[in-house]
Design a protein around this motif. Structure first.
Motif, PDB file in Angstrom:
ATOM      1  N   GLN A  42     -13.907   8.889   3.629  1.00 28.35           N
ATOM      2  CA  GLN A  42     -13.285   8.218   2.487  1.00 28.35           C
ATOM      3  C   GLN A  42     -12.920   9.220   1.415  1.00 28.35           C
ATOM      4  O   GLN A  42     -13.545  10.269   1.281  1.00 28.35           O
ATOM      5  CB  GLN A  42     -14.226   7.140   1.916  1.00 28.35           C
TER       6      GLN A  42
ATOM      7  N   GLU B  85      -3.355   6.959  -5.686  1.00 26.06           N
ATOM      8  CA  GLU B  85      -1.975   6.923  -5.187  1.00 26.06           C
ATOM      9  C   GLU B  85      -1.021   7.605  -6.163  1.00 26.06           C
ATOM     10  O   GLU B  85      -0.136   8.367  -5.752  1.00 26.06           O
ATOM     11  CB  GLU B  85      -1.530   5.479  -4.948  1.00 26.06           C
TER      12      GLU B  85
ATOM     13  N   ARG C  30       0.846  -1.190   0.000  1.00 22.72           N
ATOM     14  CA  ARG C  30       0.000   0.000   0.000  1.00 22.72           C
ATOM     15  C   ARG C  30       0.888   1.250   0.000  1.00 22.72           C
ATOM     16  O   ARG C  30       1.773   1.393   0.839  1.00 22.72           O
ATOM     17  CB  ARG C  30      -0.903  -0.008   1.237  1.00 22.72           C
TER      18      ARG C  30
ATOM     19  N   VAL D  79      -3.453  15.612  10.479  1.00 23.38           N
ATOM     20  CA  VAL D  79      -3.639  14.565   9.473  1.00 23.38           C
ATOM     21  C   VAL D  79      -3.046  15.024   8.138  1.00 23.38           C
ATOM     22  O   VAL D  79      -3.326  16.137   7.693  1.00 23.38           O
ATOM     23  CB  VAL D  79      -5.133  14.231   9.310  1.00 23.38           C
TER      24      VAL D  79
ATOM     25  N   ARG E 212     -13.095  10.474  11.362  1.00 27.13           N
ATOM     26  CA  ARG E 212     -12.649  11.861  11.466  1.00 27.13           C
ATOM     27  C   ARG E 212     -13.737  12.690  12.141  1.00 27.13           C
ATOM     28  O   ARG E 212     -14.923  12.350  12.070  1.00 27.13           O
ATOM     29  CB  ARG E 212     -12.385  12.472  10.084  1.00 27.13           C
TER      30      ARG E 212
ATOM     31  N   ASP F 234      -8.000  16.504  14.329  1.00 24.92           N
ATOM     32  CA  ASP F 234      -7.505  16.036  13.035  1.00 24.92           C
ATOM     33  C   ASP F 234      -6.529  17.019  12.388  1.00 24.92           C
ATOM     34  O   ASP F 234      -6.163  16.851  11.215  1.00 24.92           O
ATOM     35  CB  ASP F 234      -8.679  15.793  12.079  1.00 24.92           C
TER      36      ASP F 234
ATOM     37  N   ASP G 135     -11.432   5.030  -0.912  1.00 28.47           N
ATOM     38  CA  ASP G 135     -10.473   4.497   0.052  1.00 28.47           C
ATOM     39  C   ASP G 135     -10.886   4.953   1.451  1.00 28.47           C
ATOM     40  O   ASP G 135     -10.875   6.152   1.745  1.00 28.47           O
ATOM     41  CB  ASP G 135      -9.068   4.998  -0.293  1.00 28.47           C
ATOM     42  N   HIS G 136     -11.259   3.997   2.300  1.00 29.46           N
ATOM     43  CA  HIS G 136     -11.711   4.325   3.648  1.00 29.46           C
ATOM     44  C   HIS G 136     -10.518   4.740   4.509  1.00 29.46           C
ATOM     45  O   HIS G 136      -9.534   4.013   4.625  1.00 29.46           O
ATOM     46  CB  HIS G 136     -12.405   3.102   4.262  1.00 29.46           C
ATOM     47  N   LEU G 137     -10.603   5.926   5.111  1.00 35.62           N
ATOM     48  CA  LEU G 137      -9.489   6.476   5.887  1.00 35.62           C
ATOM     49  C   LEU G 137      -9.762   6.503   7.381  1.00 35.62           C
ATOM     50  O   LEU G 137      -9.094   7.222   8.131  1.00 35.62           O
ATOM     51  CB  LEU G 137      -9.162   7.890   5.391  1.00 35.62           C
TER      52      LEU G 137
ATOM     53  N   ASN H 112      -1.395  11.354  -5.959  1.00 35.69           N
ATOM     54  CA  ASN H 112      -0.788  11.908  -4.748  1.00 35.69           C
ATOM     55  C   ASN H 112       0.735  11.894  -4.816  1.00 35.69           C
ATOM     56  O   ASN H 112       1.397  12.786  -4.268  1.00 35.69           O
ATOM     57  CB  ASN H 112      -1.292  11.150  -3.523  1.00 35.69           C
TER      58      ASN H 112
ATOM     59  N   ARG I 158      -4.517  15.079   1.474  1.00 32.63           N
ATOM     60  CA  ARG I 158      -4.704  14.015   0.483  1.00 32.63           C
ATOM     61  C   ARG I 158      -5.432  14.604  -0.731  1.00 32.63           C
ATOM     62  O   ARG I 158      -6.445  15.284  -0.589  1.00 32.63           O
ATOM     63  CB  ARG I 158      -5.543  12.905   1.113  1.00 32.63           C
TER      64      ARG I 158
END
Length: 325
Positions: A300, A70, A40, A144, A309, A141, A304-306, A73, A147
């Motif tokens: 998300q 990905e 990942r 964090v 929050r 948060d 993609d589940h993050l 990013n 993204r």
């Protein structure tokens, strides 16, 4: 042209033989380096090295929306720079491939490769806007990492569904539309006692900050459609576009009747008509806003589940990246 192909070997709809054919086809026209992801974040790391090395002109993502996210990013690790960064190309290999299909690319990997090679021969590309989300200053948060996302983010209900689907996939279930629909039902039943609005949306307005309170969920879209059910596009925010900033669809009520009505509206949505009604909040072309909850909620980006929050600050960045189409 020197190019980097980032391959997700576990992509849902491309087997090893298909990937070999695609690599051969691309290598016939490009000076091709190939990276097969092993962990990942590997696609992000490979794309970042390509962006910082200065020798790669094109990065091709072969995989689903997670692989594309990905790669994006990695390319934008140091921020947007249209002239300095490699172009992005996508060959869809996932179960839904929202970003690629929103760009108008074929959903078949072989056809998409042919379209990519034609676009390269013709010099066809477009510049797209993207979304960026970061932790909100003054909240838990705050630290964090930020993204980028290509087509959507979700806070609350839809992110909970994404999390449930990921759990099922980790248990060996295939990612199918039937699996998603089952998890929608389970998420709805699981939130029976948590349907009072706890989310506040805050956005700048004429020198002040305008707030919208008591939202039960919020879907942030960078383009339209929001997702696909098989070949059927689903439009949460029909006006959303890669050429504008961000759109939001939020609901103020999620009890059975409103949920059934808005679910039906989504299934019948078109490029001209999305969900409407007194419990619907629809906002268009927002450059910056914050979502904050009284309690931790699922979150998300691009499917993609993050995790959970309590807040997220969003920025719509126009003209962030060049894409071959």
């Amino acid at each position: 042209m020197r190019a980097l192909l980032v391959v997700n070997p576990t992509a849902t709809t491309t087997g090893a033989r298909t990937r070999d054919v695609l690599i051969h086809a691309l290598a016939s026209d490009l000076k091709l380096d190939v990276v097969t992801t092993e962990y990942r974040g590997h696609a992000r790391d490979a794309a970042r090295r390509a962006a910082e090395g200065g020798e790669i002109a094109l990065v091709v993502a072969l995989g689903g929306d997670g692989t594309v996210n990905e790669v994006v990013n990695g390319l934008l690790h140091n921020g947007p720079s249209l002239e300095a960064l490699p172009r992005l190309a996508v060959v869809p290999g996932g179960s839904t491939n929202v970003f690629a299909r929103a760009l108008g690319l074929p959903n078949d990997a072989v056809e998409a490769t042919g379209a990519l090679l034609n676009a390269l021969h013709e010099g066809s590309e477009r510049t797209v806007g993207l979304g960026r989300v970061s932790g909100t200053p003054g909240t838990e948060d705050e630290g964090v990492p930020s993204r980028w996302f290509t087509f959507c983010a979700g806070f609350g209900f839809d992110a909970g569904v994404v999390g449930r689907v990921e759990q099922q996939r980790q248990r060996g279930k295939r990612s199918t539309h039937a699996l998603y629909m089952r998890q929608v039902a389970r998420q709805f039943l699981g939130e029976r006692n948590r349907r009072h609005g706890s989310i506040t949306l805050s956005k700048p307005a004429d020198g002040t900050v305008e707030t919208i309170d008591e939202l039960v969920l919020a879907i942030v879209c960078n383009t339209s459609p929001w997702t696909f059910l098989g070949n059927r596009p689903v439009y949460a925010t029909p006006e959303a576009s890669f050429d504008t900033a961000l759109d939001v669809l939020a609901l103020t009520k999620l009890s059975p009747l409103p949920a059934a009505r808005h679910g039906s509206q989504l299934l019948r949505s078109t490029a001209e008509r999305g969900p409407k009604g007194k419990h619907v909040v629809s906002l268009h072309d927002l450059t910056e806003f914050t979502l904050q909850s009284q309690a931790p909620l699922p979150f998300q980006v691009d499917g993609d589940h993050l995790g959970l929050r309590v807040s997220a600050t969003f920025t719509g960045v126009r003209r962030a990246l060049r894409v071959i189409v």
